[in-house]
Design an enzyme around this catalytic site. Structure first.
Site, short mmCIF file in Angstrom:
data_model
loop_
_atom_site.label_atom_id
_atom_site.label_comp_id
_atom_site.label_asym_id
_atom_site.label_seq_id
_atom_site.Cartn_x
_atom_site.Cartn_y
_atom_site.Cartn_z
N HIS A 58 0.84 -1.21 0.00
CA HIS A 58 0.00 0.00 0.00
C HIS A 58 0.87 1.25 0.00
O HIS A 58 1.29 1.74 1.05
CB HIS A 58 -0.91 0.00 1.23
CG HIS A 58 -1.96 1.07 1.21
ND1 HIS A 58 -3.21 0.90 1.75
CD2 HIS A 58 -1.95 2.33 0.73
CE1 HIS A 58 -3.92 2.00 1.59
NE2 HIS A 58 -3.16 2.89 0.97
N LEU A 61 2.40 6.43 -5.34
CA LEU A 61 3.56 6.93 -6.10
C LEU A 61 3.18 8.17 -6.93
O LEU A 61 4.05 8.79 -7.53
CB LEU A 61 4.14 5.83 -6.99
CG LEU A 61 4.68 4.60 -6.23
CD1 LEU A 61 5.26 3.58 -7.21
CD2 LEU A 61 5.73 4.99 -5.20
N ARG A 62 1.89 8.50 -6.95
CA ARG A 62 1.39 9.80 -7.45
C ARG A 62 1.54 10.04 -8.95
O ARG A 62 1.21 11.13 -9.41
CB ARG A 62 2.06 10.98 -6.72
CG ARG A 62 1.94 10.94 -5.20
CD ARG A 62 0.52 10.95 -4.72
NE ARG A 62 0.42 11.28 -3.29
CZ ARG A 62 -0.63 11.00 -2.54
NH1 ARG A 62 -1.68 10.38 -3.07
NH2 ARG A 62 -0.65 11.34 -1.27
N ASP A 149 -8.77 2.92 -3.14
CA ASP A 149 -8.14 3.53 -1.97
C ASP A 149 -8.16 5.05 -2.03
O ASP A 149 -7.96 5.66 -3.08
CB ASP A 149 -6.70 3.07 -1.80
CG ASP A 149 -6.14 3.61 -0.49
OD1 ASP A 149 -6.73 3.31 0.56
OD2 ASP A 149 -5.17 4.38 -0.52
N HIS A 176 -10.39 0.34 1.19
CA HIS A 176 -10.29 1.51 2.06
C HIS A 176 -11.69 1.65 2.67
O HIS A 176 -12.64 1.99 1.97
CB HIS A 176 -9.91 2.73 1.22
CG HIS A 176 -10.02 4.05 1.93
ND1 HIS A 176 -8.92 4.81 2.21
CD2 HIS A 176 -11.09 4.73 2.39
CE1 HIS A 176 -9.31 5.93 2.82
NE2 HIS A 176 -10.62 5.91 2.94
N HIS A 229 -5.04 -0.32 5.89
CA HIS A 229 -4.77 0.56 7.04
C HIS A 229 -5.79 0.49 8.18
O HIS A 229 -6.47 1.47 8.50
CB HIS A 229 -4.59 2.02 6.60
CG HIS A 229 -5.55 2.53 5.57
ND1 HIS A 229 -6.90 2.50 5.74
CD2 HIS A 229 -5.33 3.10 4.36
CE1 HIS A 229 -7.48 3.02 4.67
NE2 HIS A 229 -6.55 3.39 3.82
N ASN A 274 -5.15 9.65 7.03
CA ASN A 274 -6.47 9.04 7.05
C ASN A 274 -6.35 7.54 6.83
O ASN A 274 -5.82 7.13 5.81
CB ASN A 274 -7.34 9.64 5.93
CG ASN A 274 -8.78 9.20 6.04
OD1 ASN A 274 -9.24 8.85 7.12
ND2 ASN A 274 -9.49 9.20 4.92
N ASP A 301 1.38 2.91 3.69
CA ASP A 301 0.47 3.93 3.18
C ASP A 301 1.26 5.22 2.89
O ASP A 301 0.79 6.33 3.15
CB ASP A 301 -0.69 4.19 4.14
CG ASP A 301 -1.84 4.97 3.50
OD1 ASP A 301 -1.77 5.24 2.28
OD2 ASP A 301 -2.79 5.33 4.22
N GLY A 320 -2.15 12.44 4.92
CA GLY A 320 -1.14 11.49 4.46
C GLY A 320 0.27 11.87 4.85
O GLY A 320 0.62 13.06 4.88
ZN LIG Z 1 -6.72 4.46 2.13
#
Ligand SMILES: [Zn+2]
Length: 429
Positions: A58, A61-62, A149, A176, A229, A274, A301, A320
């Protein structure tokens, strides 16, 4: 000798324990040390721990879409520097990988930029809007599983249909769990700190309510299901019960939920994620879950944002924190050196369980790809986000003194990370 290295006198973690051994790597694969030619390049590794490459199921990498926060290159560079040889990025991207065409954009960036193995998730629903199921049949051959997610799937009918399709494709659903109806503008845990400081809280039920719903759906559909998470004691209890029933369920938690709680909060965006840091009782329950096997694995995460996005305090900052470059040292220092977990259990959480459930992560064994990492476990240092390879610098562990420095991470026969102690960076072998 091209493309070979003999690592002498290493402490190798294999089959659940450390043993003194030499490791021979030839063309990116472990080979019997006895087969190493006399003139093989040799590195003395006395006192260093050789561990199978960690796997993080999890991360964010955007890319594509948010390269100002992180790129495939910087995110996987951070992974390698943290000891990871495999990461699974979540699909809250732009375009989001809803079908093969949109997934191609991400796959091509992975091919050109990744320092370690990257196994992306596809979305469960188009644009993660929770309305229409994505083209799961198209993306299935190329993804590790399906997830929305960043958002919970609010509609149970959509989740049921998505689970049935994922099951028919032999894919896992990574959920999620978050009930938007219970959020009420909250941004930290609905507990003592929020009350004392006038913040709006996120209640625990917003997580365990959807988990309870989904476990019913797993009972009905037989879908392989993984909870992302986990942060509340009620979630741990529900998952423990589901496992007793024999449901096909696994779950992860993150280092910050095991090592921190709301008593550690400061008025700073680096404490905001979160789900949020919960109560000390939740943290205790998660530690119990990690010890008794209810919590299968630890994921980071890893969720990088720009400095500006994290500069707006608890209320205004983006949700985050980063985690790839700190997970092992904070867990080793906070849980293994203190006697809460054995080293073997930590390796299960970072490598064994992800390997069995998702098929990702290194294995130190002759004939296997040489995906491994080398740590100096006795090296003591202070976590300095200024050293991170990640573009994200926001972490609640900044300034903490830890043990365990990653000297080298090898993936696919290349030094994906080297601090220069053992090998020059990028030397192939
Ligand atoms: Zn999440």
């Amino acid at each position: 000798m091209e493309n070979t290295v003999l690592f002498k006198n290493a402490a190798v973690f294999q089959n659940g324990r450390f043993s003194a051994a030499d490791l021979f790597v030839k063309e990116g694969v472990f080979a019997p040390a006895a087969s190493a030619p006399g003139d093989a390049p040799t590195v003395d590794c006395s006192g260093l721990a050789f561990l199978p490459g960690f796997a993080d199921v999890h991360v964010h990498l955007r890319e594509p879409g948010f390269s100002y926060k992180e790129t495939i290159a910087t995110g996987t560079g951070a992974a390698a520097r943290g000891g990871y040889t495999a990461v699974c990025p979540m699909p809250n991207l732009s375009p989001s990988p809803d079908d093969l065409e949109s997934l191609q954009a991400e796959l091509s960036l992975i091919r050109s930029g990744a320092a370690v193995r990257v196994y992306p998730y596809g979305t469960l629903t188009r644009g993660e809007k929770g309305e229409t199921i994505s083209a799961l049949e198209e993306t299935a051959p190329f993804v590790i599983g399906f997830s929305d997610d960043g958002r919970g799937v609010q509609n149970a009918e959509i989740m049921r249909a998505a689970m049935l399709r994922a099951k028919s494709l032999g894919k896992i659903v990574a959920a999620h769990c978050e009930d938007n109806a219970l959020l009420r503008g909250g941004y930290i845990h609905d507990g003592a700190y929020a009350r004392a400081h006038g913040h709006r809280g996120i209640c625990s039920e917003s997580e365990w309510g959807p988990i309870r719903r989904d476990l019913e759906l797993v009972r009905e559909t037989g879908c392989a299901y993984h909870v992302c998470h986990v942060s509340t004691k009620e979630s741990v209890a529900l998952i423990r019960q589901a496992k007793r029933e024999g449901l096909d369920v696994t779950c992860e938690t993150a280092p910050h939920y095991l090592l921190l709680d709301e008593t550690c909060l400061e008025e700073d965006g680096r404490f905001k994620m979160n789900p949020p840091l919960r109560s000390p009782q939740d943290r205790e329950a998660l530690l119990e879950g990690v010890s008794d096997g209810t919590v299968d694995m630890i994921a980071t995460d890893h969720a990088p944002h720009s400095a500006e996005e994290k500069s707006r305090g608890l209320e205004g900052s983006a949700m985050g924190v980063v985690g790839l470059e700190t997970a092992f040292p904070v867990l080793y220092t906070g849980l293994v050196k203190t006697g809460v977990l054995t080293f073997a259990r930590l390796m299960e959480l970072l490598n064994g369980a992800p390997r069995r459930r998702f098929g990702v992560g290194g294995e130190i064994s002759d004939g296997k790809p040489a995906d491994f990492t080398v740590f100096d476990l006795d090296r003591r240092y202070v976590i300095d986000p200024g050293e991170f390879l990640s573009k994200g610098r926001s972490t609640p562990f900044a300034g903490k003194t830890v043990y365990g420095r990653c000297l080298l991470t090898v993936c696919r026969g290349r030094a994906a990370w080297s601090d220069g102690t053992l090998l020059p960076p990028a030397r192939p072998f």
